[in-house]
Design a protein around this motif. Structure first.
Motif, mmCIF file in Angstrom:
data_model
loop_
_atom_site.group_PDB
_atom_site.id
_atom_site.type_symbol
_atom_site.label_atom_id
_atom_site.label_comp_id
_atom_site.label_asym_id
_atom_site.label_seq_id
_atom_site.Cartn_x
_atom_site.Cartn_y
_atom_site.Cartn_z
ATOM 1 N N ASP A 136 -66.301 -13.972 -22.567
ATOM 2 C CA ASP A 136 -65.012 -13.279 -22.611
ATOM 3 C C ASP A 136 -63.931 -14.310 -22.899
ATOM 4 N N SER B 252 -60.703 -13.446 -23.967
ATOM 5 C CA SER B 252 -59.475 -12.679 -24.216
ATOM 6 C C SER B 252 -58.215 -13.497 -23.920
ATOM 7 N N ASP B 253 -58.250 -14.403 -22.967
ATOM 8 C CA ASP B 253 -57.143 -15.357 -22.762
ATOM 9 C C ASP B 253 -57.761 -16.592 -22.134
#
Lengths: 411, 63
Positions: A256, A258-259
């Motif tokens: 992941d 995403s940030d």
């Protein structure tokens, strides 16, 4: 028992402070096998905080930035190379020269890069992240430009502006929010810092956005146009509008991103894969928040933690990584320090100062707890509140301790 | 083992106080105080943490 073979090769993607700290901790913990560090920059790890200050002022030579690295550490450095891909299941890294590097454990520490604006790219426009960035900016400052425009009123932008004033160069900060450091520290502290900058001759254009960069005939920046239509003439611009985590090489890896790289509370992104430093987003259970921490100190502490995490048996319970973040900033000879978590606070209260010489201590409440403390000077007091943050002190206890200690001082 | 401070570099950040409170403190004027300049060997790990956490690299261990 589940058990697992001890790791033989630990790879570290990222050759800066977090990666170096991880490598050092691996050796300190007695890891005697192979450590390979892949670093995008062609040089050994160096210290970034002086780039915006001592180095731009010419007080510190570039070679003085090198981070001390013990010679007997037996680390394989692959410098000037980037990781371009990660196979989580097969535990291999791909490098930009095509090499496939197998690992048993990996620390992802590729950091972050300056955020770019949708315009610009002209000669005379700078960002500040690497030693090379600093050398290029310094060359422009050494010409004593008539004015520098700094786009962005965060820590780096404010420090660069302060450095310009120390060099007796006129400087304007353009910041779309209503004040400097306001997102991190709230309006009251922002106003105080803004006043210090104004007193020192920095022009603040807050609440307005840099909209375009205008070029002269030679393709060099000659002015910045703001969203209100006004133009600021300048031939040196520094874009300091934050950073974006260096995760593009992890696209398709299944992590992941995403940030930054999302980790669990023990900084693991996947079995055998930890992340540390600017790139790591993890739930810090001490503050009930899941975010990245882009601070110097966190690069060290999290790099070390990630090393220990990889050496621990994955089936064993590991203490989560729950630091009290710390960041400092030097501006105009004043030392601003922040401990804990000040973003998204419910209340900000000055418990000491501000004094005529700008010293103060301010506490940040989130819910019923003390969540952060910021101050200029007054280090001893700040450290006391840091201990309270470590202990999870309630807001009421923290603020009543304040009045008690204030009375104690008065007697 | 002896603690040597580079007083030109030291800015009184207090990072060493966090890392090794048994060895360092800060006074009310933000000046560093070394509580024990010749600590016993069992303090070495804490002292090394303090050395690494100093943003000014102002602490040196001799011996």
């Amino acid at each position: 028992m589940a058990g697992q073979a001890p790791p033989r090769t630990i790879a570290i993607a990222g050759g800066s402070l977090a990666g170096l700290s991880a490598a050092e901790e691996l050796r300190a913990q007695g890891f005697g096998e192979s450590i390979i560090v892949v670093g995008r920059e062609p040089e050994m790890p160096y210290d970034r905080p002086p780039l915006s200050k001592q180095m731009l002022k010419g007080e510190m030579a570039a070679d003085a930035l090198a981070l001390a690295c013990k010679p007997d550490m037996d680390i394989t450095w692959r410098l000037g190379k980037s990781a371009t891909g990660l196979d989580v299941g097969a535990r291999t890294l791909t490098l930009d020269d095509g090499e496939s590097l197998a690992f048993d454990g990996l620390v992802i520490a590729t950091g972050a890069s300056p955020r770019r604006l949708p315009f610009g790219g002209l000669a005379g426009m700078h960002v500040l992240r690497t030693r090379q960035d600093a050398e290029q900016l310094k060359a422009d400052l050494d010409r004593q430009p008539a004015r520098v425009v700094v786009i962005g009123g965060g820590f780096i932008g404010a420090e660069i502006a302060a450095t310009c004033r120390a060099l007796n160069i006129a400087v304007t900060i353009v910041e779309p929010l209503p004040g400097l450091l306001i997102r991190a520290l709230g309006p009251m502290v922002s106003e105080l810092v803004g006043n210090i900058h104004r007193d020192q001759g920095v022009e603040l254009r807050t609440g307005t956005q840099a909209f375009d960069a205008l070029a002269d005939g030679a393709g060099r920046v000659r002015a910045i146009r703001l969203s209100d239509g006004t133009e600021i003439e300048t031939d040196v611009v520094v874009v300091a509008v934050g950073v974006v985590p260096e995760t593009h090489w992890l696209e398709g890896s299944g992590l992941d991103i995403s940030d930054g790289v999302l980790c669990d509370a023990t900084c693991l992104a996947a079995p055998g894969i930890a992340a540390a430093g600017d790139i790591a987003r993890w739930p810090n259970t001490r503050f009930d928040e899941c975010r990245r921490v882009e601070h110097w100190d966190n690069a060290i502490q999290q790099g070390r933690y990630a090393a220990r995490r990889l050496l621990a048996d994955e089936s064993a319970t590991t203490e989560p990584y729950t630091p009290v973040p710390w960041v400092w900033s030097d501006q105009f000879g004043l030392k601003l320090q922040v401990y804990g978590s000040t973003v998204l606070h419910d209340e900000l209260r000055f418990v000491d100062g501000p004094t005529d010489d700008h010293k103060f201590v301010a506490l940040y409440r989130r819910g019923g707890r003390l969540a952060g403390v910021a101050g200029i000077g007054k280090v001893r007091s700040l450290l006391g509140y840091r201990r309270m943050l470590e202990a999870g002190t309630s807001w009421d206890d923290a603020t009543s301790a304040t009045s008690a200690s204030a009375q104690g001082t008065a007697q | 083992m002896k603690i040597v401070i580079d007083w030109v570099r030291c800015e009184g950040n207090g990072a060493c106080v966090v890392a090794a409170p048994e060895l360092f403190d800060i006074d009310n004027e933000d000046m560093l105080i070394v509580l024990d300049e010749t600590p016993s060997e069992d303090k070495r790990a804490a002292l090394e943490r303090a050395v690494a956490s100093c943003p000014r690299r102002a602490i040196v261990i001799e011996g």
